[in-house]
Motif scaffolding. Structure first.
Motif, PDB file in Angstrom:
ATOM      1  N   ALA A 325       0.825  -1.209   0.000  1.00  0.00           N
ATOM      2  CA  ALA A 325       0.000   0.000   0.000  1.00  0.00           C
ATOM      3  C   ALA A 325       0.859   1.260   0.000  1.00  0.00           C
ATOM      4  CB  ALA A 325      -0.922  -0.007   1.217  1.00  0.00           C
ATOM      5  N   LEU A 326       1.932   1.248   0.775  1.00  0.00           N
ATOM      6  CA  LEU A 326       2.792   2.433   0.872  1.00  0.00           C
ATOM      7  C   LEU A 326       3.524   2.714  -0.435  1.00  0.00           C
ATOM      8  CD1 LEU A 326       4.327   1.882   4.431  1.00  0.00           C
ATOM      9  CD2 LEU A 326       2.576   3.542   3.772  1.00  0.00           C
ATOM     10  N   GLY A 327       3.692   1.684  -1.267  1.00  0.00           N
ATOM     11  CA  GLY A 327       4.377   1.881  -2.539  1.00  0.00           C
ATOM     12  C   GLY A 327       3.467   2.233  -3.697  1.00  0.00           C
ATOM     13  N   MET A 328       2.154   2.111  -3.490  1.00  0.00           N
ATOM     14  CA  MET A 328       1.219   2.352  -4.591  1.00  0.00           C
ATOM     15  C   MET A 328       1.300   3.778  -5.121  1.00  0.00           C
ATOM     16  SD  MET A 328      -2.230   0.207  -3.575  1.00  0.00           S
ATOM     17  CE  MET A 328      -3.141   0.873  -4.970  1.00  0.00           C
ATOM     18  N   GLY A 329       1.449   4.734  -4.209  1.00  0.00           N
ATOM     19  CA  GLY A 329       1.523   6.129  -4.637  1.00  0.00           C
ATOM     20  C   GLY A 329       2.692   6.375  -5.564  1.00  0.00           C
ATOM     21  N   GLY A 330       3.843   5.773  -5.247  1.00  0.00           N
ATOM     22  CA  GLY A 330       5.023   5.918  -6.090  1.00  0.00           C
ATOM     23  C   GLY A 330       4.845   5.275  -7.451  1.00  0.00           C
ATOM     24  N   VAL A 331       4.181   4.116  -7.472  1.00  0.00           N
ATOM     25  CA  VAL A 331       3.911   3.430  -8.747  1.00  0.00           C
ATOM     26  C   VAL A 331       2.983   4.278  -9.606  1.00  0.00           C
ATOM     27  CG1 VAL A 331       2.837   1.399  -9.802  1.00  0.00           C
ATOM     28  CG2 VAL A 331       4.312   1.123  -7.802  1.00  0.00           C
ATOM     29  N   PHE A 332       1.898   4.779  -9.012  1.00  0.00           N
ATOM     30  CA  PHE A 332       0.940   5.609  -9.753  1.00  0.00           C
ATOM     31  C   PHE A 332       1.610   6.865 -10.299  1.00  0.00           C
ATOM     32  CE2 PHE A 332      -3.269   4.098  -7.592  1.00  0.00           C
ATOM     33  CZ  PHE A 332      -3.020   2.831  -8.082  1.00  0.00           C
ATOM     34  N   SER A 333       2.462   7.467  -9.482  1.00  0.00           N
ATOM     35  CA  SER A 333       3.149   8.685  -9.914  1.00  0.00           C
ATOM     36  C   SER A 333       4.129   8.394 -11.047  1.00  0.00           C
ATOM     37  CB  SER A 333       3.887   9.309  -8.723  1.00  0.00           C
ATOM     38  OG  SER A 333       4.575  10.471  -9.109  1.00  0.00           O
ATOM     39  N   SER A 377      -7.982  -1.809   3.902  1.00  0.00           N
ATOM     40  CA  SER A 377      -8.101  -1.648   2.452  1.00  0.00           C
ATOM     41  C   SER A 377      -8.830  -0.361   2.090  1.00  0.00           C
ATOM     42  CB  SER A 377      -8.839  -2.849   1.841  1.00  0.00           C
ATOM     43  OG  SER A 377      -8.123  -4.052   2.069  1.00  0.00           O
ATOM     44  N   THR A 378      -9.845  -0.002   2.875  1.00  0.00           N
ATOM     45  CA  THR A 378     -10.554   1.255   2.643  1.00  0.00           C
ATOM     46  C   THR A 378      -9.601   2.439   2.769  1.00  0.00           C
ATOM     47  OG1 THR A 378     -12.678   0.399   3.410  1.00  0.00           O
ATOM     48  CG2 THR A 378     -12.394   2.778   3.478  1.00  0.00           C
ATOM     49  N   ASN A 379      -8.790   2.426   3.823  1.00  0.00           N
ATOM     50  CA  ASN A 379      -7.840   3.515   4.027  1.00  0.00           C
ATOM     51  C   ASN A 379      -6.804   3.571   2.910  1.00  0.00           C
ATOM     52  OD1 ASN A 379      -8.873   4.661   6.420  1.00  0.00           O
ATOM     53  ND2 ASN A 379      -7.943   3.062   7.647  1.00  0.00           N
ATOM     54  N   VAL A 380      -6.439   2.412   2.374  1.00  0.00           N
ATOM     55  CA  VAL A 380      -5.483   2.383   1.266  1.00  0.00           C
ATOM     56  C   VAL A 380      -6.118   2.943  -0.005  1.00  0.00           C
ATOM     57  CG1 VAL A 380      -4.190   0.870  -0.299  1.00  0.00           C
ATOM     58  CG2 VAL A 380      -4.116   0.481   2.175  1.00  0.00           C
ATOM     59  N   LEU A 381      -7.277   2.426  -0.359  1.00  0.00           N
ATOM     60  CA  LEU A 381      -7.900   2.766  -1.639  1.00  0.00           C
ATOM     61  C   LEU A 381      -8.453   4.182  -1.661  1.00  0.00           C
ATOM     62  CD1 LEU A 381      -9.781  -0.615  -2.217  1.00  0.00           C
ATOM     63  CD2 LEU A 381      -7.607   0.100  -3.206  1.00  0.00           C
ATOM     64  N   LEU A 382      -9.223   4.553  -0.638  1.00  0.00           N
ATOM     65  CA  LEU A 382      -9.848   5.875  -0.645  1.00  0.00           C
ATOM     66  C   LEU A 382      -8.845   6.999  -0.407  1.00  0.00           C
ATOM     67  CD1 LEU A 382     -13.346   5.510   1.073  1.00  0.00           C
ATOM     68  CD2 LEU A 382     -12.749   5.562  -1.349  1.00  0.00           C
ATOM     69  N   VAL A 383      -7.869   6.771   0.458  1.00  0.00           N
ATOM     70  CA  VAL A 383      -6.869   7.813   0.701  1.00  0.00           C
ATOM     71  C   VAL A 383      -6.102   8.121  -0.575  1.00  0.00           C
ATOM     72  CG1 VAL A 383      -4.693   8.333   1.887  1.00  0.00           C
ATOM     73  CG2 VAL A 383      -6.639   7.443   3.183  1.00  0.00           C
ATOM     74  N   SER A 384      -5.788   7.066  -1.367  1.00  0.00           N
ATOM     75  CA  SER A 384      -5.054   7.283  -2.621  1.00  0.00           C
ATOM     76  C   SER A 384      -5.874   8.108  -3.617  1.00  0.00           C
ATOM     77  CB  SER A 384      -4.670   5.937  -3.241  1.00  0.00           C
ATOM     78  OG  SER A 384      -5.820   5.198  -3.619  1.00  0.00           O
ATOM     79  N   ILE A 385      -7.198   8.035  -3.523  1.00  0.00           N
ATOM     80  CA  ILE A 385      -8.065   8.814  -4.420  1.00  0.00           C
ATOM     81  C   ILE A 385      -8.300  10.221  -3.874  1.00  0.00           C
ATOM     82  CG2 ILE A 385     -10.407   8.962  -5.365  1.00  0.00           C
ATOM     83  CD1 ILE A 385     -10.441   5.896  -5.411  1.00  0.00           C
ATOM     84  N   ILE A 399      -6.125  16.489   5.270  1.00  0.00           N
ATOM     85  CA  ILE A 399      -7.531  16.634   5.643  1.00  0.00           C
ATOM     86  C   ILE A 399      -8.359  15.514   5.028  1.00  0.00           C
ATOM     87  CG2 ILE A 399      -9.582  18.082   5.343  1.00  0.00           C
ATOM     88  CD1 ILE A 399      -7.788  20.524   5.580  1.00  0.00           C
ATOM     89  N   GLY A 400      -8.209  15.299   3.719  1.00  0.00           N
ATOM     90  CA  GLY A 400      -8.959  14.228   3.074  1.00  0.00           C
ATOM     91  C   GLY A 400      -8.609  12.878   3.660  1.00  0.00           C
ATOM     92  N   ALA A 401      -7.312  12.652   3.910  1.00  0.00           N
ATOM     93  CA  ALA A 401      -6.870  11.358   4.443  1.00  0.00           C
ATOM     94  C   ALA A 401      -7.419  11.114   5.841  1.00  0.00           C
ATOM     95  CB  ALA A 401      -5.342  11.299   4.451  1.00  0.00           C
ATOM     96  N   VAL A 402      -7.394  12.142   6.693  1.00  0.00           N
ATOM     97  CA  VAL A 402      -7.836  11.953   8.072  1.00  0.00           C
ATOM     98  C   VAL A 402      -9.353  11.798   8.149  1.00  0.00           C
ATOM     99  CG1 VAL A 402      -8.262  14.323   8.910  1.00  0.00           C
ATOM    100  CG2 VAL A 402      -7.150  12.656  10.398  1.00  0.00           C
ATOM    101  N   ILE A 403     -10.090  12.399   7.200  1.00  0.00           N
ATOM    102  CA  ILE A 403     -11.540  12.189   7.167  1.00  0.00           C
ATOM    103  C   ILE A 403     -11.855  10.728   6.841  1.00  0.00           C
ATOM    104  CG2 ILE A 403     -13.669  12.747   5.911  1.00  0.00           C
ATOM    105  CD1 ILE A 403     -12.598  15.606   5.601  1.00  0.00           C
TER     106      ILE A 403
END
Length: 466
Positions: A325-333, A377-385, A399-403
């Motif tokens: 999950a922590l690496g997904m952002g780097g892959v997407f970028s 999984s929710t925190n992984v998927l929704l936070v990335s969006i 803010i979005g992540a903490v919500i």
């Protein structure tokens, strides 16, 4: 059960077909061939996280390997999450949680706090909530806290003479949930998921959020949720004609624990040092990852935890999934998906320029997703969006992540949150607690949680976060 498994296999076949279809699409101006490969493989992964046919860590590792084998990204990019400081921080934090769980310190601290509150039903409701919030930053595992404290709460129920399956027993269950699970969101170090959410944020945002910053900027939400949800529990689950807890009961519990053990003293000292260093991270320049890992190593050297606890109590399947999950952002970028998401979400962002509307929409989306998807999984998927959505609005992505993180605590149906199942079982299960009340309690949390974030908006504006 058999039909359910057949359904999952059907969905699995559909997910494979859908993934292949996306992978074979023609590149566009914004989506390269590599981006389409990542999207297709990720689509397969997301569907599998929802249906739960395979364990999440297996799904995560499979995605990483397919990203590499397909030629979408280098292996170093695919596995980058496993080299991040946040991943090592989570290992250290889980090791600390294992040490606290083994030592018995949590139960001693909790019993000690009971002495300062009235020995009545109302007094014990307040005691459980307050001691949970106070202990939260000391013990980085909501699961351990819920499991250990559940047994103590069951004893309190019996000592108060609360009728089995009555309102009072459910009220104490919810006090346990507020004090020892929901409070895990108040401090970044009170649950490994706090660090997981933080680790998904852009690097420049992560630099801002140490222990103190997280605590201060979460404070309006934390106070609102604690006060309003406690009042809901107190007045909605009233119990009359109860006994008082005798002094002898508390004395017996302490006697059963015996004197402070060597392990308890060591854990107490190590956790106190950790908390001080977490709070003053900015002043000392010593990062949380260094503190957590060295603390875990110290506890291992002093034989408080050994290889058995390190392997068996640190939830390695979950840690592996978090690494992915922590690496997904780097892959997407790396393949341009992040920029594509920003462009895709721009029309939505234009309709959410009002921060209050942003809060309401993100809360509602998270509540719906949590019915189908587990919390991690929710925190992984929704936070990335939500991160690119918040950035498109000129808003601090935290803010979005903490919500999302706060809303993901919902617990009905009960199977969507393992910690609720642990609490429910620890306080006696069906024999003692009528779980039908959970729906009302969950809706109340949804309302209180949303109110807390709405109240936070002016506070965040004051800090220039919106």
């Amino acid at each position: 059960m058999k039909n359910n498994k057949t359904f999952k296999y059907v969905i699995e076949v559909i997910s494979v077909i859908a993934a292949i279809a996306v992978c074979m699409m023609s590149p566009t101006d914004m989506l390269s061939k590599q981006a389409l490969l990542v999207l297709g493989i990720t689509l397969w992964g997301v569907i599998n996280l929802v249906i739960g046919l395979f364990d999440s860590y297996v799904v995560g590792l499979t995605m990483c390997m397919l990203w590499f084998v397909s030629g979408a990204v280098p292996i170093g990019t695919a596995m980058a999450g496993f080299t991040s400081t946040t991943w090592w921080l989570i290992i250290g934090v889980m090791g600390l949680g294992a040490a606290v769980s083994k030592s018995g310190l949590l139960k001693r601290l909790s019993l000690l706090s009971l002495k300062f509150f009235k020995p009545t039903y109302s007094g014990q409701l307040l005691a459980i909530v307050i001691m949970g919030v106070c202990i939260a930053p000391l013990i980085p595992s909501t699961t351990a806290k819920c499991a250990i404290m559940g047994a103590l709460v069951l004893g309190i129920c019996d000592e108060l003479g609360l009728p089995k399956r009555g309102m009072g027993r459910f009220g104490l269950l919810m006090a346990l949930w507020l004090g020892f699970n929901i409070s895990g969101n108040f401090f970044v170090n009170a649950s490994f998921q706090g660090y997981m959410v933080l680790g998904q944020l852009p690097a420049e945002t992560q630099e801002i959020y140490n222990w103190t910053t997280w605590f201060i900027r979460s404070l309006p939400w934390s106070v609102t949720v604690t006060v309003l949800y406690y009042l809901f529990i107190k007045f909605f689950y009233k119990e009359t004609n109860t006994k008082e807890i005798s002094k002898e009961y508390i004395d017996e519990q302490f006697k059963a624990l015996g004197g402070f053990t060597r392990d308890e003293k060591i854990v107490a000292a190590v956790m106190a040092v950790c908390l001080v260093l977490f709070v003053f991270e900015q002043q000392t320049g010593i990062g949380s990852v260094v503190v957590a890992v060295l603390a875990m190593c110290a506890l291992s050297m002093l034989k408080v935890i050994g290889p058995q606890e390190f392997v068996g109590k640190t939830l390695w399947p979950l840690i592996v999934f978090i690494g992915v999950a922590l690496g997904m952002g780097g892959v997407f970028s790396a393949v341009g998906i992040t920029n594509w998401l920003v462009a895709l979400l721009q029309p939505i962002a234009q309709g959410l320029t009002n921060p209050y509307l942003f809060v309401i929409v993100i809360c509602l989306i998270t509540y719906v997703v949590r019915i189908l998807v587990d919390q991690v999984s929710t925190n992984v998927l929704l936070v990335s969006i939500v991160i690119p959505l918040a950035q498109g609005l000129g808003m601090d992505p935290w803010i979005g992540a903490v919500i999302v993180y706060g809303c993901s605590v919902v617990f009905y149906p009960t199977y969507v949150h393992p910690n609720m199942l642990i609490c429910y079982g620890a306080v006696g299960g069906e024999e003692n607690v009528d779980i039908k009340h959970a729906l009302t309690a969950d809706i109340a949390y949804m309302v209180v949680c949303m109110i807390g974030f709405l109240i936070s908006v002016p506070f965040w504006q004051m800090f220039g976060m919106i």
